[in-house]
Design an enzyme around this catalytic site. Structure first.
Site, PDB file in Angstrom:
ATOM      1  N   ASP A 309      41.130  43.840  36.912  1.00 36.99           N
ATOM      2  CA  ASP A 309      39.600  43.647  36.990  1.00 36.99           C
ATOM      3  C   ASP A 309      38.961  43.458  35.733  1.00 36.99           C
ATOM      4  O   ASP A 309      39.352  44.130  34.668  1.00 36.99           O
ATOM      5  CB  ASP A 309      38.978  45.040  37.718  1.00 36.99           C
ATOM      6  CG  ASP A 309      37.332  45.038  37.738  1.00 36.99           C
ATOM      7  OD1 ASP A 309      36.936  44.065  38.638  1.00 36.99           O
ATOM      8  OD2 ASP A 309      36.924  45.697  37.107  1.00 36.99           O
ATOM      9  N   GLU A 364      41.194  38.394  37.149  1.00 36.87           N
ATOM     10  CA  GLU A 364      39.944  38.159  37.459  1.00 36.87           C
ATOM     11  C   GLU A 364      39.001  37.680  36.326  1.00 36.87           C
ATOM     12  O   GLU A 364      38.450  38.584  35.495  1.00 36.87           O
ATOM     13  CB  GLU A 364      39.152  39.564  38.239  1.00 36.87           C
ATOM     14  CG  GLU A 364      37.820  39.248  38.868  1.00 36.87           C
ATOM     15  CD  GLU A 364      36.761  40.235  38.271  1.00 36.87           C
ATOM     16  OE1 GLU A 364      35.722  40.235  38.983  1.00 36.87           O
ATOM     17  OE2 GLU A 364      36.713  41.190  37.484  1.00 36.87           O
TER      18      GLU A 364
END
Length: 634
Positions: A309, A364
């Site tokens: 993330d 991401e």
């Protein structure tokens, strides 16, 4: 970049005995049970004047068990067994006691703690020594590395129609069979790393080595992953190494009483938008901590890889705040790039690929950093996949701003195919981001308030519901087939889950009403959600059969603006989409050789109007069309 990576790797080999030993530190740091019953403890607290261990085992005496100071800010403690038994029983509460430079005693949870819990009447988490007499033993091997990833993005806590925090057990026995039936072969788990604030969606991590106790025990999670493996489902962890919670009582912040330790000090150590702390990736012990963290999740819990993330925030000193990315290479190379963070990501991928080559990593990154998904040996970031984050934004922009007759076919195709051919992308029409309060899912944007009143099959099919159901299917299929080398869906969105996602918080009176997934809607034969659910299942099963995600990029033979038709070829299949709001076509010529319907969004079982005969076969004629020698009429 490769030079920096290579120097780090060389130093690890020379000073730490190699990458294998360096990243096994999760077995020595924290509090660890020895074979003879004794306890070995180790911490890194460079700013501490003294370190002690206190807890139930010593009546919370803050000074009876001092650590011995080692080099480079490390501390260790050995507690001998008592009559062959552990002096720290399973389930005991513990704290590391830090004497700070100002003389204050700070009670901290070890950064390496494996299990932390919070009593209902308390605000902060407690560290609990987890050493059960018999730990869970995995029975099933991990699935082989998949060629086509069909990812079901999931959150354990909301995976129930009931207004409560759901459990690992519920996910194991109620949700995994559903995922399998839908044709997904990979589950991506969010909010597993312990986070004190439930409403943070798991992105404000407080204990990096602890599986969240709000859903159950560590063994419950291990069983869940084991059962997934028995179904042939790959399990990925949504790992948050881009930042950490500011909590100090039950987090990493100010662990040793200083502003730095694991983080940059001062302004550089704080994220302006996220109100969180930023790791110092140039620090040797931070690298040990983060790399060991990844290895622990793989080896102890049997995760099959990670979705990293916040990679954009890691890659740049500006963290992507107030910055747009046009694709100009000057945006990716220069002093604004955090080379230490990028080097950490290269080390992480190198370690995973070296020690566990079957594992998968996903980045991401919204910026489009070149070579992020190329091997480290080529100077790349080493990731296997990156999220195609422009696609959901494009669908939102189209639905929000354009009338149906103004949809631009060329622009849709461009967005779905605009990717570097040698880097793999994960396509998705929407993820958890679009489901959160303040945003809207595709279904809610398309059908809005009518979802409350007109989703029953006993009600007349209104134009709004009809349009919404048909476009929901078409958007997902064209994204699945054209948008990348893998596909992702957030739980519940496959059937057009109504409303939004909002965790209990002060602003909603701590309500769980929107922090749940109403899977029961698909089981009601009187509701139209069953049509979307069936289409999503059959779409995935068709990909499983033909493997278009693992095939080369599609050849787009038609993007006709006035007809609103898109046609392309991939994996030996012809995909034809008619996005025209009111015009159907008879004898429409498309490039093909032999034609038989395999999936039809207009079929009755998907809530369509059944306008096509599925028993008919069509054969091509030598009629050149769109630069191909053969074509058929459909």
């Amino acid at each position: 970049r490769y030079s920096l990576f290579y120097n780090h790797l060389k130093n690890i080999e020379e000073s730490e005995g190699g990458l294998d030993k360096f990243t096994k530190s999760y077995k020595t740091f924290g509090v660890n049970q020895l074979a003879d019953g004794g306890i070995y403890c180790k911490e890194w607290a460079p700013g501490a004047e003294a370190v002690f261990l206190a807890g139930d085992f010593n009546g919370w005496n803050p000074s009876s068990h001092p650590y011995k100071k080692l080099e480079y800010g490390k501390w260790e403690l050995f507690i001998p067994p008592e009559d062959g038994q552990s002096p720290v029983p399973h389930g005991s509460k513990l704290k590391v006691v830090i004497r700070a430079q100002n003389g204050a005693l700070l009670y901290r949870i070890s950064p390496w703690a494996r299990y932390v819990v919070r009593d209902e009447d308390k605000v902060n988490y407690d560290w609990v020594h987890w050493n059960p007499p018999q730990s869970y033993i995995h029975k099933n091997p991990s699935p082989k590395r998949l060629k086509s990833l069909r990812i079901y993005e999931s959150h354990v806590g909301i995976a129930s129609p009931e207004g409560k925090v759901a459990s690992y057990k519920n996910f194991t026995y109620n949700v995994l069979p559903r995922i399998k039936d839908l044709g997904y072969n990979c589950v991506q788990l969010m909010a597993i790393m312990e986070h004190a604030y439930y409403a943070s969606f798991g992105y404000q991590v407080t204990s990096f080595f602890a599986a969240s106790s709000r859903y159950g025990t560590p063994d419950d999670l291990k069983e869940m992953i084991d059962v997934a493996h028995s179904m042939g489902i790959t399990v990925l962890l949504d790992v948050v190494h881009s930042h950490a919670s500011k909590n100090s009582e039950d987090g990493l912040n100010q662990f040793d009483g200083t502003d730095s330790c694991f983080f940059h000090s001062g302004y550089r150590g704080n994220h302006q938008l996220w109100d969180s702390r930023l790791f110092d990736y140039a620090n040797w012990e931070v690298l040990r901590f983060l790399l060991s963290n990844l290895r622990m999740w793989i080896e102890d819990y049997r995760f099959d890889g990670f979705r990293f993330d916040g990679v954009t925030s890691m890659l740049y000193h500006h963290h992507g705040i107030g910055t747009g990315f046009s694709g100009d290479y000057n945006e990716y190379f220069g002093l604004h790039v955090d080379e230490d963070a990028l080097c950490y990501l290269m080390l992480a991928n190198h370690m995973i690929n070296t020690l566990h080559p079957e594992c998968i990593t996903i980045a991401e990154d919204v910026s489009g950093m070149p070579a992020l998904c190329r091997p480290v040996a080529e100077g790349g970031g080493g990731f296997d996949y990156r999220l195609a984050m422009a696609i959901p934004d494009k669908w939102i922009q189209i639905i929000k701003e354009l009338k149906d007759e103004d949809w631009n076919m060329g622009n849709i195709v461009h967005t779905l195919t605009n990717r570097r051919c040698e880097e793999k992308y994960i396509a998705y029409a929407e993820s958890h981001d679009q489901a959160l309060v303040g945003d809207k899912t595709l279904a809610f944007r398309l059908m809005d308030a009518e979802m409350y009143t007109n989703m029953s099959v006993l009600m007349p099919l209104t134009p709004v519901i009809d349009r919404g159901i048909q476009l929901h299917k078409m958007i997902r299929l064209i994204t699945h087939a054209l948008g990348g080398e893998s596909y992702l869906n957030f739980m519940g969105n496959e059937f057009g889950h109504p409303e939004w996602l909002d965790f209990p918080r002060i602003g909603n009176n701590e309500s769980y009403h929107y922090a749940r997934r109403q899977f029961n809607l698909t089981e009601d034969d009187l509701l139209r959600y069953k049509f979307l659910n069936a289409f999503d299942r059959d779409m995935n099963k068709l990909e499983e059969r033909y493997g278009w995600l693992a095939s080369p990029q599609a050849y787009v033979s038609e993007k006709h603006e006035s007809n609103k038709v898109i046609a392309f070829e991939r994996a030996g299949l012809i995909f034809i989409f008619n996005f025209h709001p009111y015009q159907s076509y008879v004898d429409y010529r498309v490039v093909a050789f032999k034609y038989k319907i395999l999936l039809d969004s207009d079929a009755g079982e998907y809530g369509g109007h059944q306008r096509l005969d599925h028993s008919t076969e069509y054969f091509s004629e030598a009629y050149p069309h769109n630069y191909r020698p053969n074509s058929i009429m459909v």
